[in-house]
Design a protein around this motif. Structure first.
Motif, PDB file in Angstrom:
ATOM      1  N   UNK A   1       0.830  -1.200   0.000  1.00  0.00           N
ATOM      2  CA  UNK A   1       0.000   0.000   0.000  1.00  0.00           C
ATOM      3  C   UNK A   1       0.868   1.255   0.000  1.00  0.00           C
ATOM      4  N   UNK A   2       1.927   1.224   0.807  1.00  0.00           N
ATOM      5  CA  UNK A   2       2.817   2.381   0.890  1.00  0.00           C
ATOM      6  C   UNK A   2       3.347   2.764  -0.484  1.00  0.00           C
ATOM      7  N   UNK A   3       3.682   1.748  -1.280  1.00  0.00           N
ATOM      8  CA  UNK A   3       4.220   1.998  -2.622  1.00  0.00           C
ATOM      9  C   UNK A   3       3.169   2.601  -3.548  1.00  0.00           C
ATOM     10  N   UNK A   4       1.969   1.997  -3.573  1.00  0.00           N
ATOM     11  CA  UNK A   4       0.933   2.505  -4.480  1.00  0.00           C
ATOM     12  C   UNK A   4       0.443   3.879  -4.034  1.00  0.00           C
ATOM     13  N   UNK A   5       0.387   4.090  -2.723  1.00  0.00           N
ATOM     14  CA  UNK A   5      -0.029   5.394  -2.204  1.00  0.00           C
ATOM     15  C   UNK A   5       0.968   6.475  -2.621  1.00  0.00           C
TER      16      UNK A   5
END
Length: 340
Positions: free
Chosen positions: A121-125
């Motif tokens: 999630x951190x990456x896509x966010x």
């Protein structure tokens, strides 16, 4: 053998982290209140002190049907003393202008959560936020925040009935200072496209987008209300029984507005909820407590969590939806998805 995930594929809602928090990026101080005269408003100011008043009020609340229909009982009820001890604040009899001062720090780093327990999630966010910054540069949000500084929305009731309102914003940058002066009434509370705020908005946008680490602004407002007129500091929430029925806020012995009240005014920029002209504060459900309304209902798919779940996993949003989601992230909060 595990299936290969295609590049750009949407992640499921289960990818939302259970621990997710963001620090606020607009950080106002408490706003202290002073008394001056309009003609010498940029000179020495006197800190406003709270005063204590004890008054006997009259019964004015809605009565029960029994009391309304019985004149004798109504007379007896009206005779009862309605004794109140309250905090009060007013300009001195020889000063006609309220001065309000606070500082505002604008921070960068909205692409980095303060806590997140899901690396995918951190990456896509981060990709979604960087895409937003690359497309908009935070210019839309910045001009709205700048407008709410220039129009003195943060004065709340102290803005009403003022003959003149001046706002002076100073960008404090080491030994260098840049200053803007605004006629708050000319800027106005409706609309965010006044070109007078463009330079201030650029400083805010550069800070939010990461072009600069932060910006520190000093904000001073002058509201010409009239000699001896009442002014309105923040009212304290009293959780235990007090001898006073109204307790006002002070800091350092000077009447003040809560930093939360200042922040609420600055983020009153949401006109995207249904196209109405009246802006509301950026909140997860579009809550306006004094009207008892939530303008962003989950059933209508307009609330923050519905939009953020899509935004955070790489789905596209409309421009207005993206502005609202980013304004909520600037606001900060805890947004993790419960496992229950």
């Amino acid at each position: 053998m595990a299936k290969e995930v295609k590049a750009g594929a949407k992640k499921a809602k289960s990818a939302m982290p259970s621990v997710l928090a963001f620090e606020k990026k607009l950080v106002p101080s408490d706003a202290q209140m002073f008394a001056v005269n309009w003609a010498e408003r940029h000179g020495k100011a006197e800190g406003l002190k709270l005063q204590l008043k004890s008054v006997r009020g009259t019964i004015s609340n809605r009565l029960s049907t029994t009391l309304e229909s019985d004149p004798a009982k109504l007379d007896a009820e009206v005779e009862k003393p309605n004794l109140q001890t309250v905090d009060h604040c007013a300009l001195p009899s020889d000063c006609d202008t309220l001065k309000v001062r606070f500082t505002l720090k604008v921070l960068s780093g909205v692409a980095v959560p303060s806590a997140c327990n899901n690396q995918d999630f951190n990456d896509t966010y981060r990709e979604a936020v960087e895409g937003y910054i690359g497309k908009t540069g935070f210019t839309e949000l910045a001009k709205r925040y700048a407008s709410n500084l220039a129009n003195a929305r943060f004065l709340w009731r102290n803005r009403v009935g003022a003959e003149s309102i001046e706002v002076v914003v100073t960008h404090l940058e080491g030994e260098n200072q840049t200053q803007w002066t605004f006629d708050a009434k000319a800027v106005g509370l409706h609309g965010f496209d006044n070109p007078a705020v463009a330079a201030l908005a650029q400083v805010i946008a550069d800070s939010l987008s990461g072009k600069r680490e932060f910006a520190l602004l000093e904000v001073v407002a002058y509201s010409r209300l009239g000699q001896g007129q009442e002014v309105y500091p923040s009212e304290e929430l009293v959780t235990v029984k007090e001898s006073k029925s109204k307790v006002l806020y002070e800091t350092g012995g000077i009447a003040a507005l809560h930093s939360q009240k200042v922040g609420n005014a600055l983020r009153t920029i949401d006109t995207w909820y249904d196209g109405e002209a009246r802006p509301i504060a950026v909140e997860a459900y579009g809550a306006v407590t004094n009207l008892g309304m939530a303008y962003r209902k989950p059933t209508e798919k307009k609330d923050f969590y519905t939009l953020f779940d899509r935004f955070g996993v790489g789905e596209s949003l409309t421009d207005t939806e993206a502005h609202y989601v980013m304004a909520m992230l600037v606001r900060g909060g805890v947004f993790g998805q419960s496992s229950k």
